[in-house]
Design a protein around this motif. Structure first.
Motif, PDB file in Angstrom:
ATOM      1  N   LEU B  82      46.805  56.447  58.483  1.00  0.00           N
ATOM      2  CA  LEU B  82      46.963  55.128  59.086  1.00  0.00           C
ATOM      3  C   LEU B  82      47.362  55.256  60.556  1.00  0.00           C
ATOM      4  O   LEU B  82      48.446  55.764  60.859  1.00  0.00           O
ATOM      5  CB  LEU B  82      48.041  54.346  58.316  1.00  0.00           C
ATOM      6  N   PRO B  83      46.498  54.816  61.470  1.00  0.00           N
ATOM      7  CA  PRO B  83      46.854  54.887  62.886  1.00  0.00           C
ATOM      8  C   PRO B  83      47.837  53.773  63.232  1.00  0.00           C
ATOM      9  O   PRO B  83      47.876  52.736  62.564  1.00  0.00           O
ATOM     10  CB  PRO B  83      45.515  54.653  63.571  1.00  0.00           C
ATOM     11  N   ASP B  84      48.670  54.010  64.232  1.00  0.00           N
ATOM     12  CA  ASP B  84      49.614  52.973  64.650  1.00  0.00           C
ATOM     13  C   ASP B  84      49.075  52.313  65.922  1.00  0.00           C
ATOM     14  O   ASP B  84      49.259  52.793  67.030  1.00  0.00           O
ATOM     15  CB  ASP B  84      50.993  53.574  64.916  1.00  0.00           C
ATOM     16  N   CYS B  85      48.382  51.199  65.722  1.00  0.00           N
ATOM     17  CA  CYS B  85      47.705  50.556  66.841  1.00  0.00           C
ATOM     18  C   CYS B  85      48.475  49.349  67.360  1.00  0.00           C
ATOM     19  O   CYS B  85      47.987  48.633  68.241  1.00  0.00           O
ATOM     20  CB  CYS B  85      46.297  50.135  66.441  1.00  0.00           C
ATOM     21  N   VAL B 141      47.589  51.325  52.195  1.00  0.00           N
ATOM     22  CA  VAL B 141      47.879  49.892  52.147  1.00  0.00           C
ATOM     23  C   VAL B 141      49.382  49.663  52.142  1.00  0.00           C
ATOM     24  O   VAL B 141      49.902  48.800  52.870  1.00  0.00           O
ATOM     25  CB  VAL B 141      47.239  49.247  50.901  1.00  0.00           C
ATOM     26  N   LEU B 142      50.099  50.449  51.354  1.00  0.00           N
ATOM     27  CA  LEU B 142      51.548  50.297  51.275  1.00  0.00           C
ATOM     28  C   LEU B 142      52.201  50.556  52.625  1.00  0.00           C
ATOM     29  O   LEU B 142      53.082  49.820  53.070  1.00  0.00           O
ATOM     30  CB  LEU B 142      52.111  51.273  50.224  1.00  0.00           C
ATOM     31  N   GLU B 143      51.732  51.613  53.297  1.00  0.00           N
ATOM     32  CA  GLU B 143      52.303  51.981  54.583  1.00  0.00           C
ATOM     33  C   GLU B 143      52.010  50.892  55.627  1.00  0.00           C
ATOM     34  O   GLU B 143      52.878  50.534  56.432  1.00  0.00           O
ATOM     35  CB  GLU B 143      51.717  53.314  55.034  1.00  0.00           C
ATOM     36  N   GLY B 144      50.798  50.376  55.572  1.00  0.00           N
ATOM     37  CA  GLY B 144      50.433  49.330  56.538  1.00  0.00           C
ATOM     38  C   GLY B 144      51.273  48.078  56.339  1.00  0.00           C
ATOM     39  O   GLY B 144      51.701  47.442  57.314  1.00  0.00           O
ATOM     40  N   ARG B 145      51.516  47.750  55.086  1.00  0.00           N
ATOM     41  CA  ARG B 145      52.317  46.558  54.825  1.00  0.00           C
ATOM     42  C   ARG B 145      53.750  46.744  55.313  1.00  0.00           C
ATOM     43  O   ARG B 145      54.341  45.854  55.944  1.00  0.00           O
ATOM     44  CB  ARG B 145      52.330  46.233  53.331  1.00  0.00           C
ATOM     45  N   ALA B 146      54.304  47.929  55.032  1.00  0.00           N
ATOM     46  CA  ALA B 146      55.675  48.206  55.460  1.00  0.00           C
ATOM     47  C   ALA B 146      55.800  48.107  56.977  1.00  0.00           C
ATOM     48  O   ALA B 146      56.753  47.537  57.514  1.00  0.00           O
ATOM     49  CB  ALA B 146      56.091  49.603  54.984  1.00  0.00           C
ATOM     50  N   ARG B 147      54.784  48.641  57.666  1.00  0.00           N
ATOM     51  CA  ARG B 147      54.812  48.589  59.120  1.00  0.00           C
ATOM     52  C   ARG B 147      54.734  47.150  59.626  1.00  0.00           C
ATOM     53  O   ARG B 147      55.432  46.761  60.561  1.00  0.00           O
ATOM     54  CB  ARG B 147      53.618  49.369  59.655  1.00  0.00           C
ATOM     55  N   ALA B 148      53.861  46.373  58.985  1.00  0.00           N
ATOM     56  CA  ALA B 148      53.703  44.978  59.403  1.00  0.00           C
ATOM     57  C   ALA B 148      54.984  44.185  59.147  1.00  0.00           C
ATOM     58  O   ALA B 148      55.356  43.307  59.937  1.00  0.00           O
ATOM     59  CB  ALA B 148      52.529  44.339  58.672  1.00  0.00           C
ATOM     60  N   GLN B 149      55.674  44.532  58.073  1.00  0.00           N
ATOM     61  CA  GLN B 149      56.933  43.849  57.788  1.00  0.00           C
ATOM     62  C   GLN B 149      57.989  44.221  58.815  1.00  0.00           C
ATOM     63  O   GLN B 149      58.771  43.384  59.261  1.00  0.00           O
ATOM     64  CB  GLN B 149      57.416  44.204  56.373  1.00  0.00           C
ATOM     65  N   ALA B 150      57.988  45.492  59.227  1.00  0.00           N
ATOM     66  CA  ALA B 150      58.946  45.940  60.233  1.00  0.00           C
ATOM     67  C   ALA B 150      58.696  45.251  61.572  1.00  0.00           C
ATOM     68  O   ALA B 150      59.625  44.974  62.334  1.00  0.00           O
ATOM     69  CB  ALA B 150      58.864  47.463  60.400  1.00  0.00           C
ATOM     70  N   ARG B 151      57.410  44.958  61.827  1.00  0.00           N
ATOM     71  CA  ARG B 151      57.071  44.277  63.077  1.00  0.00           C
ATOM     72  C   ARG B 151      57.344  42.776  62.997  1.00  0.00           C
ATOM     73  O   ARG B 151      57.330  42.087  64.009  1.00  0.00           O
ATOM     74  CB  ARG B 151      55.581  44.449  63.379  1.00  0.00           C
ATOM     75  N   GLY B 152      57.512  42.289  61.765  1.00  0.00           N
ATOM     76  CA  GLY B 152      57.706  40.855  61.592  1.00  0.00           C
ATOM     77  C   GLY B 152      56.411  40.099  61.390  1.00  0.00           C
ATOM     78  O   GLY B 152      56.386  38.873  61.350  1.00  0.00           O
TER      79      GLY B 152
END
Lengths: 211, 211
Positions: B82-85, B141-152
DNA sequence: TGGTTTCGCTACGAGTCGTAGCGTAATGGC
DNA sequence: GCCATTACGCTACGACTCGTAGCGAAACCA
């Protein structure tokens, strides 16, 4: 009646005609064999026996296992039709339900995926699948869009190629998601899942078309 | 290292150990054969010759063609990350790009679809696919969701089973759509298509989660 | 009735499958 | 260093499927 038989050797006016009943029996026997044996253990000899015809008759009409199964599976999808449920979302939900019901049948599962796999290395087979199944069912998307436009749910398309790409996208998303759910995840595409999926799709399309 | 080899017969402390180099050679040879011959014409004898091992060695480690190809294909998907864009939409777009790139390779196309087709009639094989490929990549998918939650960008999930169903849905939609685009529609999942698809998906998820 | 095409049947060579058997190679335990 | 144990390479085998050829009979048209 599908995309006609294998080669369509210019139906001659003379000589003994091919038995149409044999065609129906062979395709039905193919589906029956797919249910009982699956793709890999299905043999043309077995299909011939089930259909009550000689093995040579099969080879005279179809080039091989791939082409035969494509025709046998294609018939399954002809029963799809777009219900008129009043709204675009409900119409889509109805079609997805039907599609999921067909994919729940074992002859559709094993047959469809196997020929798609084979088509990755056979251009002619891929074209046959597209003509007999994919493009044939794309009518549902076109009809649904026309209905939604008549209702005022969607604006009439301005750019023709843009609209065409949207149709292709919708088809890939709907067919792909349902197939993946039924075959890879191997969980039923029940009413709850279909509703959930349809909600996301319709909302996404509405938001994207607002750009 | 994947889900380990075929049977994992409780690695004994005595006797000659199995050659790890042979495993790598066999899986590489399997992918090579998939490229050149495709699924249907791939034989275990041929793979053995390419890998420089005896045919019997293959049968000692894998139950058959199905299991071998699952392991060979599973390795292809391990390079996904998962890239961090910066945004959820861009992250998803990045992963879809990678996924499409893998599916553009012939060994992935013919191999993956074929084993999925076989798995419709083989419960053990389906479980092997799920463990080696599907569940393994669901981490994205799990990692992307966690990141999106951290970003708000996404609210923290309240209902656990609800969140789980959403993950499954996203995975079915993404994997299904890309596979259908690449294999059935047989058209490239290029940047334009990926962007278009991602836009619809993200917008749909946002709208649906607002309910 | 004659010409034409399909059909059912049989038989065949070619190729693949998965396994058994045997001698050899590589490890760990004593 | 020797032995038990397991993996390996090789060969050979019966069983099976494939796709085709050849034949006589059946069904249709002119």
């Amino acid at each position: 009646m599908l995309g006609m038989q294998s080669s369509t050797p210019a139906p001659r006016a003379t000589g003994r005609p091919r038995s149409a009943a044999a065609d129906a029996a062979i395709l039905a026997a193919t589906r029956e064999a797919l249910v009982e044996l699956g793709w890999s253990k299905l043999t043309l000899s077995d299909v011939a026996t089930r259909a009550g015809v000689a093995k040579t008759t099969l080879y005279r009409r179809w080039a091989g296992k791939n082409e035969l199964v494509v025709d046998a599976v294609a018939e399954l999808f002809d029963e799809l039709e777009l219900p008129d449920c009043g709204t675009l979302g409900a119409d889509i939900e109805g079609v997805v339900h039907q599609f999921a019901a067909i994919l729940a049948r074992p002859e559709a599962k094993s047959g469809l995926m196997a020929v798609v796999a084979e088509s990755t290395r056979d251009e002619a087979l891929r074209e046959r699948i597209r003509a007999s199944i994919v493009d044939r069912q794309k009518r549902l998307v076109l009809e649904g869009r026309a209905r939604a436009q008549a209702r005022g749910e969607l604006p009439p398309e301005t750019d023709e190629s843009e609209a065409s790409r949207t149709v292709d996208l919708i088809f890939d998303v709907v067919a792909g998601a349902v197939v993946h759910r039924c075959l890879v995840s191997a969980e039923p595409a029940d009413a709850a899942w279909v509703h959930r999926f349809t909600t996301v799709l319709v909302a996404g399309l509405a938001a994207a078309s607002a750009d």
